[in-house]
Each structure stands twice: as structure tokens, then as C-alpha cells.
Design a protein around this motif. Structure first.
Motif, PDB file in Angstrom:
ATOM      1  N   UNK A   1       4.154  -0.547  -0.441  1.00 34.97           N
ATOM      2  CA  UNK A   1       4.009  -1.836  -1.135  1.00 34.97           C
ATOM      3  C   UNK A   1       4.214  -1.696  -2.651  1.00 34.97           C
ATOM      4  N   UNK A   2       3.771  -0.557  -3.187  1.00 36.05           N
ATOM      5  CA  UNK A   2       4.012  -0.334  -4.618  1.00 36.05           C
ATOM      6  C   UNK A   2       5.517  -0.250  -4.902  1.00 36.05           C
ATOM      7  N   UNK A   3       6.242   0.401  -4.002  1.00 34.14           N
ATOM      8  CA  UNK A   3       7.698   0.435  -4.168  1.00 34.14           C
ATOM      9  C   UNK A   3       8.276  -0.980  -4.160  1.00 34.14           C
ATOM     10  N   UNK A   4       7.827  -1.781  -3.204  1.00 31.89           N
ATOM     11  CA  UNK A   4       8.338  -3.166  -3.146  1.00 31.89           C
ATOM     12  C   UNK A   4       8.012  -3.934  -4.421  1.00 31.89           C
ATOM     13  N   UNK A   5       6.777  -3.744  -4.913  1.00 38.17           N
ATOM     14  CA  UNK A   5       6.356  -4.504  -6.103  1.00 38.17           C
ATOM     15  C   UNK A   5       7.141  -4.055  -7.335  1.00 38.17           C
ATOM     16  N   UNK A   6       7.355  -2.752  -7.477  1.00 38.87           N
ATOM     17  CA  UNK A   6       8.064  -2.257  -8.661  1.00 38.87           C
ATOM     18  C   UNK A   6       9.548  -2.603  -8.620  1.00 38.87           C
ATOM     19  N   UNK A   7      10.209  -2.259  -7.522  1.00 36.74           N
ATOM     20  CA  UNK A   7      11.652  -2.524  -7.462  1.00 36.74           C
ATOM     21  C   UNK A   7      11.922  -4.023  -7.395  1.00 36.74           C
ATOM     22  N   UNK A   8      11.096  -4.742  -6.613  1.00 35.92           N
ATOM     23  CA  UNK A   8      11.295  -6.188  -6.506  1.00 35.92           C
ATOM     24  C   UNK A   8      11.048  -6.877  -7.840  1.00 35.92           C
ATOM     25  N   UNK A   9      10.004  -6.434  -8.534  1.00 35.42           N
ATOM     26  CA  UNK A   9       9.626  -7.061  -9.792  1.00 35.42           C
ATOM     27  C   UNK A   9      10.647  -6.885 -10.905  1.00 35.42           C
ATOM     28  N   UNK A  10      11.472  -5.856 -10.780  1.00 33.89           N
ATOM     29  CA  UNK A  10      12.491  -5.614 -11.815  1.00 33.89           C
ATOM     30  C   UNK A  10      13.415  -6.796 -12.017  1.00 33.89           C
ATOM     31  N   UNK A  11      13.671  -7.497 -10.934  1.00 35.30           N
ATOM     32  CA  UNK A  11      14.638  -8.599 -10.995  1.00 35.30           C
ATOM     33  C   UNK A  11      13.970  -9.951 -11.180  1.00 35.30           C
TER      34      UNK A  11
ATOM     35  N   UNK B   1      -7.813  -0.907 -13.113  1.00 37.26           N
ATOM     36  CA  UNK B   1      -7.778  -2.197 -13.816  1.00 37.26           C
ATOM     37  C   UNK B   1      -8.034  -2.031 -15.308  1.00 37.26           C
ATOM     38  N   UNK B   2      -8.707  -0.941 -15.724  1.00 35.43           N
ATOM     39  CA  UNK B   2      -8.848  -0.664 -17.161  1.00 35.43           C
ATOM     40  C   UNK B   2      -7.491  -0.452 -17.807  1.00 35.43           C
ATOM     41  N   UNK B   3      -6.642   0.286 -17.115  1.00 35.59           N
ATOM     42  CA  UNK B   3      -5.291   0.514 -17.630  1.00 35.59           C
ATOM     43  C   UNK B   3      -4.485  -0.787 -17.602  1.00 35.59           C
ATOM     44  N   UNK B   4      -4.720  -1.602 -16.573  1.00 35.45           N
ATOM     45  CA  UNK B   4      -3.990  -2.868 -16.498  1.00 35.45           C
ATOM     46  C   UNK B   4      -4.421  -3.820 -17.619  1.00 35.45           C
ATOM     47  N   UNK B   5      -5.717  -3.817 -17.970  1.00 38.25           N
ATOM     48  CA  UNK B   5      -6.173  -4.624 -19.112  1.00 38.25           C
ATOM     49  C   UNK B   5      -5.473  -4.142 -20.380  1.00 38.25           C
TER      50      UNK B   5
ATOM     51  N   UNK C   1       1.810  -3.344 -11.571  1.00 38.11           N
ATOM     52  CA  UNK C   1       3.131  -2.982 -11.036  1.00 38.11           C
ATOM     53  C   UNK C   1       4.248  -3.659 -11.827  1.00 38.11           C
ATOM     54  N   UNK C   2       3.906  -4.689 -12.576  1.00 36.68           N
ATOM     55  CA  UNK C   2       4.913  -5.410 -13.361  1.00 36.68           C
ATOM     56  C   UNK C   2       4.877  -5.011 -14.836  1.00 36.68           C
ATOM     57  N   UNK C   3       3.662  -4.832 -15.372  1.00 35.08           N
ATOM     58  CA  UNK C   3       3.569  -4.539 -16.807  1.00 35.08           C
ATOM     59  C   UNK C   3       3.931  -3.080 -17.103  1.00 35.08           C
TER      60      UNK C   3
END
Lengths: 251, 249
Positions: A200-210, B112-116, B147-149
Motif C-alpha cells: 500500500x505504501x508503494x501504491x500511495x507513493x507512486x500513485x501520489x506522484x501524479x 506522525x511526529x515526522x509527518x507533523x 506518503x505524499x509530503x
């Protein structure tokens, strides 16, 4: 199980250890490797017992990749890389020695890259009147940033292992004699963690790129909440609270 | 704003301080801390006199060692958990703060500390800092935008490594890869964060806010759209500046 000619693979506990053989002398080698990686990728993706994949190969085996069928010939260099990028489990590239061109592009499609000391990496296609055609122009800037990617792609400059580590092009540098030991050791460690979390982390990272960050955060939240329905989340948190090692089942 | 259970809110001049204050449990993030932060930040957000916000952790050992896992598995249902998450969206609030957020990081900065910390605009670390994302070993994934930041801050390659292999990162590597932009000794951490906050507070508020928005919003746009956005913010900043000059004159 499919039989393979250019690859070998074996299961070691939760890990699949794959090796692309380096004898690229036979005609049509690159096309066979591409086909076999396609079969292997499908096999691994459906195998619930495989939690981590190690992909080992001599980096220079692919130097003849483009010349194999000529610049416009078959196979498309992307066909070597695409099956690896489709693997849902984490893939650790164990790159033996130098990797130029397609050899590096294959590593870029993996999630973690291990390199050997004193090796060199580059995308020299432009100097040959070509461009990287197996995802190099897209994956390299996403992995190490636009500035360093443009320098490597436009000038054909090579970086050695130490610099590759410094700029994040590779994640670990190890002596050549210890490459497989380190790769399989890391794979075993990862294999003890939650396979659902990793995929799921792979999906979130690669998916989130776009995506925009807001869209990416919604994707992350969907996956985060989907994990509420799993045994592994209960097990992981319970084990932590009970100060013991978790036993993940992948469901 | 005071009397919070899990945080300390202070205001000195035009700088706000938010201290995560559960030092006996390494400042782990709890439901109560979410509610406290949500209340404080909603207040700070609309306070135009506040020019910069410093986030820090109480005690010697940690900025924040992650989420309070003793509270996990207690949500009534996934449907309820989702509803609360979307209605009381602390992460969206952090992301929407108009003032620059400065993280003063020391010790454990996990989960979550790192995410903050990743929602902050400027990250300053003490040399004992250690970053980590332990989610893979817990059967979860980051749920506060990590995962986004993270890939937007340190690139995809290092992000996959930190997440998938549970690799921890120390101070010097964090500085090298841009996870933090300044590294100081522990005894100078707060002082450095305050210097940065005061410097920002000395500039035109409109210029600072608009610059922050231009960068954060532009990251998600095509370059052409980003250039147009920058131009609008630029005009807005000039008009605000002229207005301020007139008001003062």
C-alpha cells in the motif's frame, strides 16, 4: 512454475531471489529477458507468500540492449523494465558492477537500489544520438530531482557509487563480495514486516506522484482506512503494545 | 488560549509557540493532542497579528515519537474513524496555515511526529535528532500525509527507502538530503528557531504569506499555471504593500 532460460529464481522464506544471467551474447537475449521478466512478474504478483523481491543482475549485461535489435528494432527497451515496475511487492535491485543505459533504467524501476563499491552509473544514450527509452527520462528526475537528472541525461556524465549514494540514486553501497548477502539480509528483514503495508505504501507513493497533494492525501487516507479491515493491523498494533514481535499473515 | 492537556500554547509578541507536551511518553500524538492542536491552530490561523509559528517538543528526548498506539484499535468502526478524520481534519488545517510554520526538532521524530514536521515550512534540527517511519512493522501506513509530503521534500528514492526498510535517518543525512534545512547543537535549537521566526516576522506579512502560498500551491501545478499564480500573488503583494505604506503615512 514456468521454466526460465535467462533468469534463475528461488524462494528464500518470504523472499523471491531473482537473478538475470549475464550472458548476453546470444541473439535475441534482451527480448528473451523481457519475456521472462513478464512471466516472472505475473507469477510473483499472484503469489501471496512472496513479500519481497530481490532482482540481481550484472549491470553491464544490458549495455548491448539497444544494439540488440538496433535503435528502432525489437524489443522496445521499455519492455524489459515495465514488468518489474508492475510488481506489487517491494523490489530490491542488487546491481553488480557498472550500470549504464538500460541497466540503470532497470534499477530505477525497482524500489530500493543496492550498488557495489567503485561502480559507475549513467544514462549515455544522448551521446549515441538516442534518448533513454525505458523510463529514464521520467523516473530519474522523480527519484533524484530535476537538476541532477538533467545533468546526467544531457551530458551523459557518469557518477560513481559514492556520489550515487550521496544524491540518492542508490540507497546502499556494499563490497561486491557481500552484495547478495546484504540484499537477501535486507529482504528477510523486510519480509518480517507487513506485506500489505509495504504494497500500500508503494501504491500511495507512486500513485501520489501524479496527483495534487490533496488528491494524494485522499489516496493515502483510503489505503490507510482499508487497512482497518485487516488482521495484520490488529496484529501489528497488538504486538507493539505487548512488546513482542508481530506475525503478519498478509490479510 | 491556554489550559490544554497535551500542548502548551504561548505567544511572545507576534510569534506563536506550540509545544507538544507529553514528555513522559515522548510526546506521542493522541486523540486529545489532535483536539488541542485543532483548537489552537484554528485560533492561530485567523490571528493576523501572528507572523510565525514555532512547533517544538517538551522534554529532552523527543519532538514526538509517533502516535499513541495504546489508543489504536479503539475506534468504534472504520466508518466512524473516517468520518471523524474528515470532519476534524488536523492535517488539512496544518497544510492550510497562512503563517510560516517552523519545526524545532530534537530527539525522536517518528511516525506522525515526522509527518507533523513535514507539514512545517522550515525544519531546524538539533544534532541528536533521529527520524523514522515505523509503520511497516505495525501493519499500517502513514496516515497524516507522509506518503505524499515526504517524497516532495526528499525525493522518491530516499522516501521509499525510509518507508519500506524502516531505515532511520540521523541529523547529518537529514541535512544533506534536505529533510531539514538547518542543523544546530541542542542548546541552540530554540534560539535558532526564534531567530528565524523573528526574521520572518520583520518582513511584510503579505509578502511572507503570498510567497508561502505561491511555493506550496505551485508545486501541484504546471509551470505555466504556477507562473500565472505567482504573478497574481505578486500583484497582490504590491497592492498590500502600498496599502500598508498609506496606512502608516
Amino acid at each position: 512454475m514456468t521454466t526460465y532460460r535467462e533468469l534463475t529464481w528461488r524462494k528464500e522464506g518470504p523472499c523471491a531471489v531473482v537473478r538475470v544471467q549475464g550472458d548476453a551474447s546470444g541473439a535475441g537475449w534482451t527480448a528473451r529477458v523481457a519475456n521472462e521478466l513478464e512471466d516472472l512478474s505475473a507469477e510473483i504478483n499472484w503469489d501471496e507468500d512472496t513479500r519481497v523481491v530481490v532482482l540481481a543482475y550484472p549491470g553491464n549485461a544490458f549495455q548491448s540492449g539497444v544494439a540488440d535489435g538496433g535503435p528502432w528494432g525489437e524489443p522496445d527497451p521499455g519492455s524489459v523494465v515495465a514488468p518489474v515496475a508492475q510488481i506489487r511487492q517491494p523490489v530490491i535491485a542488487a546491481v553488480e558492477g557498472d550500470a549504464m543505459g538500460l541497466g540503470l533504467e532497470l534499477a530505477l524501476a525497482c524500489d530500493i537500489r543496492l550498488a557495489t563499491e567503485g561502480a559507475h552509473f549513467g544514462l549515455p544514450q544522448v551521446a549515441e544520438g538516442l534518448i533513454p527509452s525505458a523510463g529514464g527520462t521520467q523516473r530519474l528526475p522523480r527519484l533524484i530531482g530535476q537538476s541532477r537528472a538533467l545533468d546526467m541525461i544531457l551530458t551523459g556524465k557518469t557518477v560513481d557509487s559514492a556520489e550515487a549514494l550521496r544524491i540518492g540514486l542508490v540507497n546502499r553501497v556494499v563490497p561486491a563480495t557481500r552484495l547478495m548477502e546484504v540484499a537477501t539480509g535486507l529482504a528477510q528483514e523486510m519480509g518480517a514486516r507487513s506485506p500489505l503495508s509495504m504494497s500500500y505504501v508503494k501504491e500511495a507513493l507512486y500513485g501520489g506522484l501524479d496527483m495534487t497533494i490533496d488528491q494524494g492525501m485522499r489516496l493515502e487516507l483510503d489505503l490507510y482506512l482499508l487497512l482497518f479491515s485487516t488482521q495484520d493491523r490488529i496484529e501489528g498494533i497488538t504486538a507493539f503494545n505487548e512488546k513482542r514481535k508481530p506475525e503478519f499473515q498478509g490479510r | 488560549m491556554d489550559g490544554f492537556e497535551t500542548i502548551i500554547y504561548e505567544r511572545v509578541g507576534n510569534i506563536a509557540y506550540v509545544t507538544l507536551n507529553r514528555p513522559r511518553v515522548l510526546n506521542v500524538y493522541s486523540v486529545q493532542m489532535r483536539d488541542d492542536l485543532y483548537e489552537v491552530l484554528n485560533g492561530v490561523k485567523v490571528d493576523e497579528e501572528i507572523r510565525a509559528v514555532i512547533l517544538k517538543g517538551a522534554g529532552e528526548k523527543a519532538f514526538c515519537a509517533g502516535a499513541d498506539l495504546s489508543e489504536f484499535l479503539t475506534a468504534p468502526s472504520v466508518v466512524k474513524a473516517r468520518q471523524i478524520r474528515l470532519l476534524r481534519d488536523l492535517w488539512g488545517l496544518l497544510r492550510s496555515m497562512p503563517q510560516p510554520l517552523i519545526a524545532a526538532l530534537h530527539g525522536y521524530v517518528f511516525g506522525s511526529g515526522m509527518e507533523i514536521a513535514l507539514f512545517c515550512d522550515i525544519r531546524i534540527a538539533a544534532d541528536d535528532v533521529i527520524f523514522g517511519l515505523p509503520e511497516m512493522g505495525l501493519g499500517i501506513i502513514p496516515g497524516a500525509g507522509g506518503t505524499q509530503t515526504l517524497p516532495r521534500v526528499i525525493g522518491l528514492s530516499r522516501s521509499l527507502d525510509m518507508l519500506l526498510t524502516n531505515r532511520r535517518m540521523g541529523a547529518h543525512e537529514a541535512l544533506d538530503c534536505g529533510l531539514v534545512s538547518r542543523l544546530v547543537s541542542g542548546d541552540r535549537l530554540l534560539e535558532t528557531a526564534e531567530e528565524v521566526a523573528r526574521q520572518i516576522a520583520s518582513y511584510s506579512a503579505a509578502a511572507v504569506r503570498n510567497a508561502k502560498q505561491a511555493v506550496l500551491q505551485g508545486v501541484d501545478m504546471t509551470l505555466q499555471q504556477g507562473m500565472e499564480l505567482e504573478r497574481r500573488f505578486s500583484v497582490n503583494t504590491r497592492v498590500s504593500g502600498d496599502q500598508a505604506a498609506t496606512d502608516n503615512g
